[in-house]
Write a protein that holds these residues in place. Sequence first.
Motif, PDB file in Angstrom:
ATOM      1  N   UNK A 110     -23.574  17.402  16.856  1.00 22.83           N
ATOM      2  CA  UNK A 110     -23.357  16.265  18.344  1.00 22.83           C
ATOM      3  C   UNK A 110     -22.735  15.320  17.334  1.00 22.83           C
ATOM      4  N   UNK A 111     -23.229  14.586  17.074  1.00 20.82           N
ATOM      5  CA  UNK A 111     -23.199  13.608  15.434  1.00 20.82           C
ATOM      6  C   UNK A 111     -21.869  13.680  14.670  1.00 20.82           C
ATOM      7  N   UNK A 112     -21.337  15.684  14.566  1.00 20.75           N
ATOM      8  CA  UNK A 112     -20.142  15.610  13.626  1.00 20.75           C
ATOM      9  C   UNK A 112     -18.968  15.024  14.861  1.00 20.75           C
ATOM     10  N   UNK A 113     -19.484  16.457  16.284  1.00 21.37           N
ATOM     11  CA  UNK A 113     -18.304  16.438  17.334  1.00 21.37           C
ATOM     12  C   UNK A 113     -18.182  14.638  17.725  1.00 21.37           C
ATOM     13  N   UNK A 114     -18.968  14.523  18.254  1.00 19.59           N
ATOM     14  CA  UNK A 114     -18.554  12.938  18.180  1.00 19.59           C
ATOM     15  C   UNK A 114     -17.824  12.309  16.899  1.00 19.59           C
ATOM     16  N   UNK A 115     -17.896  11.780  15.881  1.00 19.54           N
ATOM     17  CA  UNK A 115     -16.794  11.773  14.971  1.00 19.54           C
ATOM     18  C   UNK A 115     -15.562  12.230  15.134  1.00 19.54           C
ATOM     19  N   UNK A 116     -15.289  13.415  15.719  1.00 20.54           N
ATOM     20  CA  UNK A 116     -14.142  13.879  15.477  1.00 20.54           C
ATOM     21  C   UNK A 116     -13.553  14.908  14.064  1.00 20.54           C
ATOM     22  N   UNK A 117     -12.439  14.901  13.664  1.00 24.96           N
ATOM     23  CA  UNK A 117     -11.611  15.247  13.363  1.00 24.96           C
ATOM     24  C   UNK A 117     -11.636  14.178  11.931  1.00 24.96           C
ATOM     25  N   UNK A 118     -10.694  14.483  10.628  1.00 23.52           N
ATOM     26  CA  UNK A 118     -10.226  13.875   9.715  1.00 23.52           C
ATOM     27  C   UNK A 118      -8.667  13.069  10.147  1.00 23.52           C
ATOM     28  N   UNK A 119      -8.641  12.225  10.830  1.00 27.17           N
ATOM     29  CA  UNK A 119      -7.478  11.212  10.695  1.00 27.17           C
ATOM     30  C   UNK A 119      -6.834  10.370  10.012  1.00 27.17           C
ATOM     31  N   UNK A 120      -5.260  10.647   9.648  1.00 34.00           N
ATOM     32  CA  UNK A 120      -5.431  10.530   7.860  1.00 34.00           C
ATOM     33  C   UNK A 120      -3.626   9.518   7.735  1.00 34.00           C
ATOM     34  N   UNK A 121      -3.760   8.652   7.439  1.00 32.56           N
ATOM     35  CA  UNK A 121      -3.184   7.373   7.109  1.00 32.56           C
ATOM     36  C   UNK A 121      -1.649   8.331   8.306  1.00 32.56           C
ATOM     37  N   UNK A 122      -1.137   7.097   9.263  1.00 33.36           N
ATOM     38  CA  UNK A 122       0.678   6.927   9.726  1.00 33.36           C
ATOM     39  C   UNK A 122       1.216   6.732   8.089  1.00 33.36           C
ATOM     40  N   UNK A 123       2.068   7.480   7.707  1.00 33.16           N
ATOM     41  CA  UNK A 123       2.875   7.315   6.711  1.00 33.16           C
ATOM     42  C   UNK A 123       4.362   7.959   6.895  1.00 33.16           C
ATOM     43  N   UNK A 124       5.868   6.664   7.304  1.00 28.04           N
ATOM     44  CA  UNK A 124       6.943   6.552   7.779  1.00 28.04           C
ATOM     45  C   UNK A 124       7.007   7.817   6.537  1.00 28.04           C
ATOM     46  N   UNK A 125       8.395   8.826   6.890  1.00 27.86           N
ATOM     47  CA  UNK A 125       8.453   9.728   6.492  1.00 27.86           C
ATOM     48  C   UNK A 125      10.157   9.473   5.572  1.00 27.86           C
ATOM     49  N   UNK A 126      10.691   8.165   6.077  1.00 30.37           N
ATOM     50  CA  UNK A 126      12.182   7.810   5.394  1.00 30.37           C
ATOM     51  C   UNK A 126      11.424   6.157   5.761  1.00 30.37           C
ATOM     52  N   UNK A 127      12.156   5.709   4.503  1.00 29.62           N
ATOM     53  CA  UNK A 127      11.813   3.931   4.410  1.00 29.62           C
ATOM     54  C   UNK A 127      10.587   3.527   4.188  1.00 29.62           C
TER      55      UNK A 127
END
Length: 311
Positions: free
Chosen positions: A84-101
């Motif tokens: 339940x704790x693993x479920x509460x914490x959710x999935x790994x979320x990566x840093x949002x990095x721009x595709x260009x620039x």
Amino acid sequence: MAGFFAKLKEGLTKTRQNFVEKVEQVFTGRKKIDEDLYEELEEVLIRSDVGVTTSFELVERLRKEVKQRKLSEPSELTQVLQELIAELLGEEVQLNIAEQGPSIILIVGVNGVGKTTTIGKLANRFKNEGKRVILAAGDTFRAAAIDQLEVWGERCGVEVIKQKEGADPAAVAYDAVQAAKSRNIDVVIVDTAGRLHNKVNLMEELRKVKRVIEREIPGAPQEVLLVLDATTGQNALQQAKLFQEVAGVTGIVLTKLDGTAKGGVVLGIQGETRIPVKWIGIGEGMDDLRPFVPKDFAAALFGRADEEGER
């Protein structure tokens, strides 16, 4: 495995003693699953910095699982709670990095939580990945903050864009963005002031910085990362709520998880704010700031050793 998971498991020892061992005492000290068990579990969770709302939520979820799975032995509940704790914490979320620039990462948080150290470690990580990085000393209200950032800049071999103490933070952000565009920089990490005594000023200042960045690079900043100190427990949760309100936080960096008994606050932060914890710090070393992997955290918290491999 050895490596980071072992270090995470070791770093969570005090939290495990404060949280998991007390939870297990509730389960092993009883012969049946009854209302007293649920009440005692709720109490342990609240005392372990999980937070009232999230504690209630976890206990309610546990009740449902017990009914659905037709469980009758309290000893079976530890594994269910971990799930339940693993479920509460959710999935790994990566840093949002721009595709260009250039990608712009705004760092927010109160003073003393490890903001500058986090910036330095992130810069080092990006640089090791082959990215071109610059830092922006946007906390212009403290000369020490500018100096500390410059020390990290020298240590990592990245340039620090700064102005004099007392300058407009938005002007520093503007200079950094211009430098990034003209020099083909991949990542700009912008420090900000961490004053909480005047929420209105903080809100206006952060809005102005974000407005300037977005005007120069539409869609930026890609991330607004809030740095929180795990050792402060419920204070970290309160800070998360405040900064969520004033800064549009997209992710959390939780520092100083090693050696604290208050690591349960991760659950409260995730449960009450829904802001993903993206990075955690479990040591002083340059490589001790790592992406937050919820299933690894849950396994390390409960002292399990079934992880797949080093990250």
